[in-house]
Write an enzyme that holds these catalytic residues in place. Structure first.
Site, PDB file in Angstrom:
ATOM      1  N   SER A  79      42.153  -8.396   6.314  1.00  0.00           N
ATOM      2  CA  SER A  79      42.795  -7.846   5.119  1.00  0.00           C
ATOM      3  C   SER A  79      41.988  -6.705   4.512  1.00  0.00           C
ATOM      4  O   SER A  79      40.769  -6.611   4.684  1.00  0.00           O
ATOM      5  CB  SER A  79      42.965  -8.940   4.065  1.00  0.00           C
ATOM      6  OG  SER A  79      43.637 -10.043   4.614  1.00  0.00           O
TER       7      SER A  79
HETATM    8  N1  SAM Z   1      41.484 -13.765   5.987  1.00  0.00           N
HETATM    9  C1  SAM Z   1      41.533 -12.997   7.189  1.00  0.00           C
HETATM   10  C2  SAM Z   1      40.345 -12.080   7.333  1.00  0.00           C
HETATM   11  O1  SAM Z   1      39.599 -11.929   6.387  1.00  0.00           O
HETATM   12  O2  SAM Z   1      40.192 -11.525   8.417  1.00  0.00           O
HETATM   13  C3  SAM Z   1      42.760 -12.185   7.332  1.00  0.00           C
HETATM   14  C4  SAM Z   1      43.828 -13.007   7.798  1.00  0.00           C
HETATM   15  S1  SAM Z   1      45.243 -12.282   8.463  1.00  0.00           S
HETATM   16  C5  SAM Z   1      45.831 -11.246   7.191  1.00  0.00           C
HETATM   17  C6  SAM Z   1      46.269 -13.706   8.407  1.00  0.00           C
HETATM   18  C7  SAM Z   1      45.925 -14.760   9.408  1.00  0.00           C
HETATM   19  O3  SAM Z   1      46.750 -15.876   9.147  1.00  0.00           O
HETATM   20  C8  SAM Z   1      46.187 -14.360  10.842  1.00  0.00           C
HETATM   21  O4  SAM Z   1      45.016 -14.460  11.574  1.00  0.00           O
HETATM   22  C9  SAM Z   1      47.240 -15.358  11.310  1.00  0.00           C
HETATM   23  O5  SAM Z   1      47.100 -15.719  12.659  1.00  0.00           O
HETATM   24  C10 SAM Z   1      46.977 -16.514  10.376  1.00  0.00           C
HETATM   25  N2  SAM Z   1      48.081 -17.468  10.225  1.00  0.00           N
HETATM   26  C11 SAM Z   1      49.403 -17.225  10.103  1.00  0.00           C
HETATM   27  N3  SAM Z   1      50.071 -18.388   9.961  1.00  0.00           N
HETATM   28  C12 SAM Z   1      49.143 -19.383   9.982  1.00  0.00           C
HETATM   29  C13 SAM Z   1      49.188 -20.786   9.871  1.00  0.00           C
HETATM   30  N4  SAM Z   1      50.350 -21.435   9.689  1.00  0.00           N
HETATM   31  N5  SAM Z   1      48.055 -21.459   9.928  1.00  0.00           N
HETATM   32  C14 SAM Z   1      46.865 -20.830  10.117  1.00  0.00           C
HETATM   33  N6  SAM Z   1      46.754 -19.516  10.238  1.00  0.00           N
HETATM   34  C15 SAM Z   1      47.865 -18.794  10.153  1.00  0.00           C
END
Ligand code: SAM
Length: 661
Positions: free
Chosen positions: A62
């Site tokens: 993000s």
């Molecule tokens: N917080 C992260 C970082 O600092 O790099 C950014 C995260 S990214 C915007 C969102 C993440 O949520 C992705 O890696 C995606 O695979 C994960 N995601 C989506 N749905 C999910 C779920 N149901 N459970 C766990 N992870 C999930």
């Protein structure tokens, strides 16, 4: 202090504190985490840029501001236990772990969960536990949590997560009814059964996929694969294939276009020969078979009017003269494909006696501030020398920036622009007040001068706006292009019909792309809103080959290799189709299921006058929904660079800086 320490400090000051984030514990936490360790090696130079960046599994780390904003919204205390859904790179988990006692984080992609776990351990974080799984179910073994943060956007707040909050706990989550735009919500548990919800504003996250999130984006496609055909096979069955542009049968396309008054033709680069040639081929058919009489292009009005004069037999061929089109990016118009097309237009107009039916060539863009001033003054000198004198004095206020209009934005600082703004508007107003007298003498000359005077007012505003609001200046430019188009249609009469040639980013409806989340619109959207089904928009794309582009603004044209398309892109899906070139109808799809399978947003590539293959994903891809963007898509698997007419590029900052896609 390392280079990254400096960059981190600047990021905290300029991206966070300057935007009103003053929670010192959050600023300190962000300042303590080496973000460069969390981004892919080839993007390290962008680690502290003000944007999200791609990571493995088509996910993102993000934007720093969003991480800080969400962390602040959690109102963390040192003894708090936090659950994060969406570990991604592990960056946000590290920021949270700088403040809270313990962080539990869940990621659905194993590769990301594993990488983040070892990365965080190597950086010495002992208070973070990473789980591979579906975070929408929470982590009941460690519940309740004082704070829960969800880093992906879901359709609703998952009940499981609410139930795993302690009383007094805060849950921050992006929620939205579409896959990629959401509002950020803070849910506070105020009692055993009481929750309060606050809206913290609009955001844009990758989708939350899981039991209480969206369905896996590829699940539908996989089901189809098993029972029916893969998406590339579906596209194959839903498209019209052709081997060479000259032989392509366009009858069905013309039928789909029907009685539309406007046809928009977009290109995925500014330097691909096939896009120019196919646009010319379609335009010729529209002129000959459907009476189209306007070609409106992404060029400046005075430049295009040289071509207009040539095709009406009132001036020599400008593409073979030394001017115009001598300014960066020269190859965009001064190329062999355009030369051939303008020769065809001239031959066509020579055959057609009625002026109404003759084709006109017009520029929609607004970068010719000084060229347009010259045209207005020359015109007024001939028809009304007294008004010309006044106009010359008025336009004089813009002259200090003649060598570099982009610097005019600095006039904002001294507030000098106030004068210029009213002066350029007054000149246009003077001309409009005398419209009857002027146009009685020569309607076409007046129309030309009027459009240039309008362009000066838009360009003055555009360069001024560049200084403080980037998306505003984008909108201003597309608004100007739309208004110019409207003026041309009105001038050419009720039966006029226009073909518009621009980059895909202007033609494809902005509401179907990530531009809309930035508050940007484009001419394609404005045309659809105004003309609905009377406008037919067509996008063009390619996978690989060569393209004419520069490496930097004002740089010389180079013939560059186009990288094979990204695996998560529409281009990649089209590349897998067993046909090299095809037309894919999207408004009236040959197979409904193909349309449906294409709807979920994917990456799409945009190459402008600059092409940077080294940072392609970051510099040239954006998310879009192809069937919502265009009514039809034309594919060339392999393409070649346009051939320039061989003029020299004038060095220095171009007029198009920095938005000349
Ligand atoms: N917080 C992260 C970082 O600092 O790099 C950014 C995260 S990214 C915007 C969102 C993440 O949520 C992705 O890696 C995606 O695979 C994960 N995601 C989506 N749905 C999910 C779920 N149901 N459970 C766990 N992870 C999930």
């Amino acid at each position: 202090m390392s280079r990254f320490d400096d960059l981190r400090e600047q990021m905290v000051n300029y991206q966070l504190a300057a935007r009103g984030l003053h929670d010192q514990s959050v600023l300190d936490a962000v300042n303590a985490v080496p973000r460069e360790e969390f981004v892919p090696a080839d993007l390290v130079e962008f680690a502290y840029s003000d944007s999200p960046l791609p990571i493995a599994a088509s996910q993102t780390i993000s934007q720093p501001y969003i991480v800080a904003l969400m962390t602040a919204a959690l109102e963390l205390k040192p003894a708090d236990r936090v659950l994060e859904v969406g570990t991604g790179s592990g960056y946000a988990a590290a920021v949270l772990a700088e403040i809270a006692e313990k962080v539990y984080t869940i990621e659905r992609h194993k590769i990301l969960a594993d990488t983040a776990r070892s990365r965080l351990a190597a950086l010495g974080y002992r208070n973070i536990q990473v789980l591979h799984g579906d975070g929408t179910l929470g982590w009941p073994e460690h519940a309740p949590f004082d704070a829960i943060i969800v880093a992906a956007g879901g359709p609703q707040v998952p009940e499981n997560l609410k139930q795993q909050l302690s009383v007094g706990g805060r849950l921050v989550i992006p929620v939205g009814s579409t896959l990629r735009t959401q509002k950020l919500l803070r849910v506070r548990r105020t009692g055993e059964h009481e929750f309060q919800e606050e809206d913290l504003g609009g955001v844009r996250f990758v989708p939350l996929i899981g039991a209480a999130g969206w369905e896996d984006e590829t699940a539908g496609a996989r089901a189809v694969e098993k029972t029916e055909a893969s998406l590339p096979e579906l596209i194959y069955q839903s498209s019209e294939h052709f081997a060479r542009i000259d032989d392509a049968n366009l009858d069905n396309l013309l039928e789909r276009i029907g009685d539309s008054r406007l046809v928009l033709l977009g290109e995925a680069s500014h330097g691909t020969a096939e896009f120019y040639e196919m646009r010319a081929r379609i335009t010729r058919e529209l002129i000959e078979k459907k009476g189209f009489n306007i070609i409106a292009v992404e060029a400046d009005w005075p430049d295009a009017s040289h071509i207009n004069h040539y095709i009406h037999g009132t001036a020599p061929d400008p593409l073979l003269e030394s001017t115009p089109f001598s300014r960066f990016p020269t190859w965009m118009w001064a190329n062999h494909s355009v030369l051939e097309f303008t020769h065809w237009l001239k031959a066509y107009n020579d055959k057609v006696s009625s002026p109404e039916k003759q084709a006109g060539f017009y520029g929609l863009d607004l970068y010719s501030l000084y060229g347009s001033i010259e045209v207005v003054l020359n015109y007024l000198e001939k028809v009304d020398p007294e008004t010309a004198e006044v106009a010359r004095v008025r336009y004089g206020c813009l002259m200090p920036w003649a060598n570099d209009p982009a610097m005019y934005s600095q006039a904002v600082i001294t507030r000098q622009y106030k004068e210029c703004e009213s002066d350029v508007v007054a000149t246009l107003q003077d001309m409009l007040n005398r419209r009857m007298d002027y146009s009685r003498a020569d309607g076409e000359k007046f129309f030309n001068a009027e459009q240039n005077a309008r362009l000066v007012t838009s360009a003055e505003r555009y360069y001024r706006t560049m200084y403080y609001a980037e998306n505003n200046s984008w909108n201003l430019r597309d608004q100007h292009m739309f208004e110019t188009l409207q003026s041309i249609l009105a001038y050419r009469g009720a039966h006029s019909k226009a073909v518009i040639w621009e980059h895909n980013s202007h033609i494809g409806d902005a509401r179907a792309t990530e531009m809309s989340a930035r508050g940007e619109f484009n001419i394609g959207q404005l045309v659809r809103q105004q003309y609905a089904d009377m406008a037919y928009s067509i996008g063009f794309g390619t996978d690989h080959g060569t393209v004419a582009a520069a490496s930097e603004w004002g740089g010389p044209m180079e013939v560059k290799q186009v990288q094979p398309s990204h695996i998560d892109s529409y281009e990649h899906v089209c590349h897998e189709v067993h046909a090299d070139n095809f037309l894919l109808p999207l408004r009236k799809p040959i197979k409904e299921i193909t349309h449906r399978e294409l709807l979920a947003e994917r990456l799409e590539r945009a190459i402008g006058v600059i092409y940077r293959p080294e940072t392609e994903l970051q510099s040239h891809y954006f998310y879009a929904s192809l069937p919502r963007q265009f009514d039809e898509y034309i594919w060339f698997d392999e393409t070649r660079a346009v051939e320039p007419l061989g003029k020299q590029t004038i060095k220095g900052i171009p007029d198009t800086f920095p938005f000349g896609l």
